[in-house]
Design an enzyme around this catalytic site. Structure first.
Site, mmCIF file in Angstrom:
data_model
loop_
_atom_site.group_PDB
_atom_site.id
_atom_site.type_symbol
_atom_site.label_atom_id
_atom_site.label_comp_id
_atom_site.label_asym_id
_atom_site.label_seq_id
_atom_site.Cartn_x
_atom_site.Cartn_y
_atom_site.Cartn_z
ATOM 1 N N SER A 1 121.566 -7.704 -41.965
ATOM 2 C CA SER A 1 122.988 -7.725 -42.326
ATOM 3 C C SER A 1 123.891 -7.143 -41.249
ATOM 4 C CB SER A 1 123.208 -6.965 -43.637
ATOM 5 O OG SER A 1 122.667 -5.659 -43.558
ATOM 6 N N ASP B 1 131.153 -0.290 -46.188
ATOM 7 C CA ASP B 1 130.588 -0.257 -47.540
ATOM 8 C C ASP B 1 129.557 0.860 -47.593
ATOM 9 O OD1 ASP B 1 128.373 -1.291 -46.228
ATOM 10 O OD2 ASP B 1 128.515 -3.287 -47.131
ATOM 11 N N HIS C 1 127.005 -0.291 -44.132
ATOM 12 C CA HIS C 1 127.411 -1.011 -42.920
ATOM 13 C C HIS C 1 128.663 -0.403 -42.297
ATOM 14 C CE1 HIS C 1 125.160 -3.854 -45.511
ATOM 15 N NE2 HIS C 1 124.544 -4.086 -44.366
#
Length: 370
Positions: free
Chosen positions: A41, A331, A334
């Site tokens: 991610s 978040d 991240h």
């Protein structure tokens, strides 16, 4: 001495970021002909939009500062590898594998998938599915076959591919969504921490050799950040420590893999004299330190900018913080694009900070004739 180092860091970052913001390399030919991206991610640019997974970021407030809005990038703006691509001279972001229609694959492909790991089972118990590193390599094989079928001037496809850059940033989920989740995975009861780090590095080594066999000669291997400093780790760990501290036991376990990764890079360079791999030491940048971060303008070090769900992703259509450039985390795990600007700039050019990359930085790797 510390003050001098800090001053050089700030001046160096200001120059690189200003250069990036002004697109100083855009409009020129890229420093490498193509960029291939493997990871999770931290690098995903939309691959997970097309598979049945929970790990998606194609909704607001993700992409609030990205020109195209929510694209699947797990941050508010650009990812670290987006910015590295721009610094290398690519005028457009490298396209995701799952949506390469109309793209010039000779300039590279992004195979990264949110929640993916080096191990194929990683992330799939809780996130349903992802494109693990093994499948990313298989996807790359299909792209190499397509490139091999095309005419690339007067050079052979192999000669072309060996000039490209191969960016590998993966492993966080092998801890966050595997080893640290004993209720779903047996790895923590099967392997001691040092054994698990060795298992991961051995498997990654096999994949790197696969890429070598496919023509790869220039590798960027990125070490893991401190997962114990993320808002998700702090929120999920029941202790009495102050929120300004990290969960060091998680950091210590994860650091064993980064140490192995550095050794793997050294071993690869010894074995393959016709290639060059570099290691990016993410933790050496020091953004987990409130002292260093505050000097660079950050004021919030352990809270997420957006409201988060239990899996660490932003709540859909929620309102993020207004001062995003002052937050380390967008978040639960991240970083913000402000942080990505710094880490990308220093990975690209660490001339004044050799502790960040070894044995050279991305800029010099791109220039290296192999």
């Amino acid at each position: 001495m510390a003050s001098d180092t800090k001053t050089w860091l700030i001046l160096h970052l200001l120059f690189l970021i200003a250069c990036y913001m002004q697109h100083c390399v855009n409009g020129e030919s890229s420093q490498v002909p193509c960029l291939f991206i493997f990871g999770d991610s931290f690098s995903d640019s939309g691959n997970n939009n097309y598979i049945p997974t929970i790990a998606k970021a194609n909704y607001p407030p993700y992409g609030i500062d990205y020109p195209d809005g929510p694209t699947g990038r797990v941050t508010n703006g650009e990812t670290q590898v987006d910015i590295i691509g721009n610094l290398l001279g690519f005028e457009k972001p490298i396209p995701p594998f799952e949506n390469i229609n109309g793209s010039d694959i000779r300039k590279g492909v992004n195979y990264a998938s949110s929640s993916a790991g080096i191990r194929n089972e990683t992330g799939k118990q809780t996130m349903r599915t992802n494109i693990d590193l093994g499948q990313q390599i298989e996807n790359h094989k299909s792209i190499v076959a397509q490139i091999a079928s095309k005419t690339i001037g007067v050079i052979s496809p192999l000669e072309y591919l060996k000039k490209c850059l191969y960016f590998v940033y993966i492993g966080t989920n092998d801890y966050a969504l595997n080893y640290f989740q004993p209720q779903f995975y047996p790895t923590s009861s099967t392997y001691r921490p040092e054994q698990y780090a060795q298992v991961l590095s051995n498997q990654l080594s096999d994949y790197v050799e696969d890429l070598y066999d496919l023509g790869a000669r220039k590798f960027v291997a990125v070490g893991l950040g401190k997962i114990g400093c993320t808002p998700m780790a702090l929120n999920n760990t029941i202790t009495d420590f102050k929120r300004s501290k990290c969960v060091e036991r998680l950091n210590d376990i994860e650091a064993m893999y980064s140490h192995r990764l550095r050794s793997l890079v050294n071993q690869f360079n010894t074995k393959h004299q016709d290639s060059k791999a570099i290691f990016v030491n993410t933790t050496a940048i020091g953004l987990d330190s409130s002292l260093e971060s505050s000097v660079l303008g950050f004021t919030n070090f352990n809270q997420s900018c957006c409201p988060t769900m239990s899996d660490g992703f932003c709540v859909r259509d929620s309102t993020p913080c207004a001062n995003r450039d002052e937050y380390i985390y967008y978040d639960g795990i991240h970083p913000t694009s402000a942080v990505n600007n710094i880490t990308a700039s220093l990975a690209y050019d660490s001339t004044d900070h050799p502790e960040i990359t070894s044995p050279m930085d991305i800029k010099h790797l791109a220039q290296l004739v192999i």
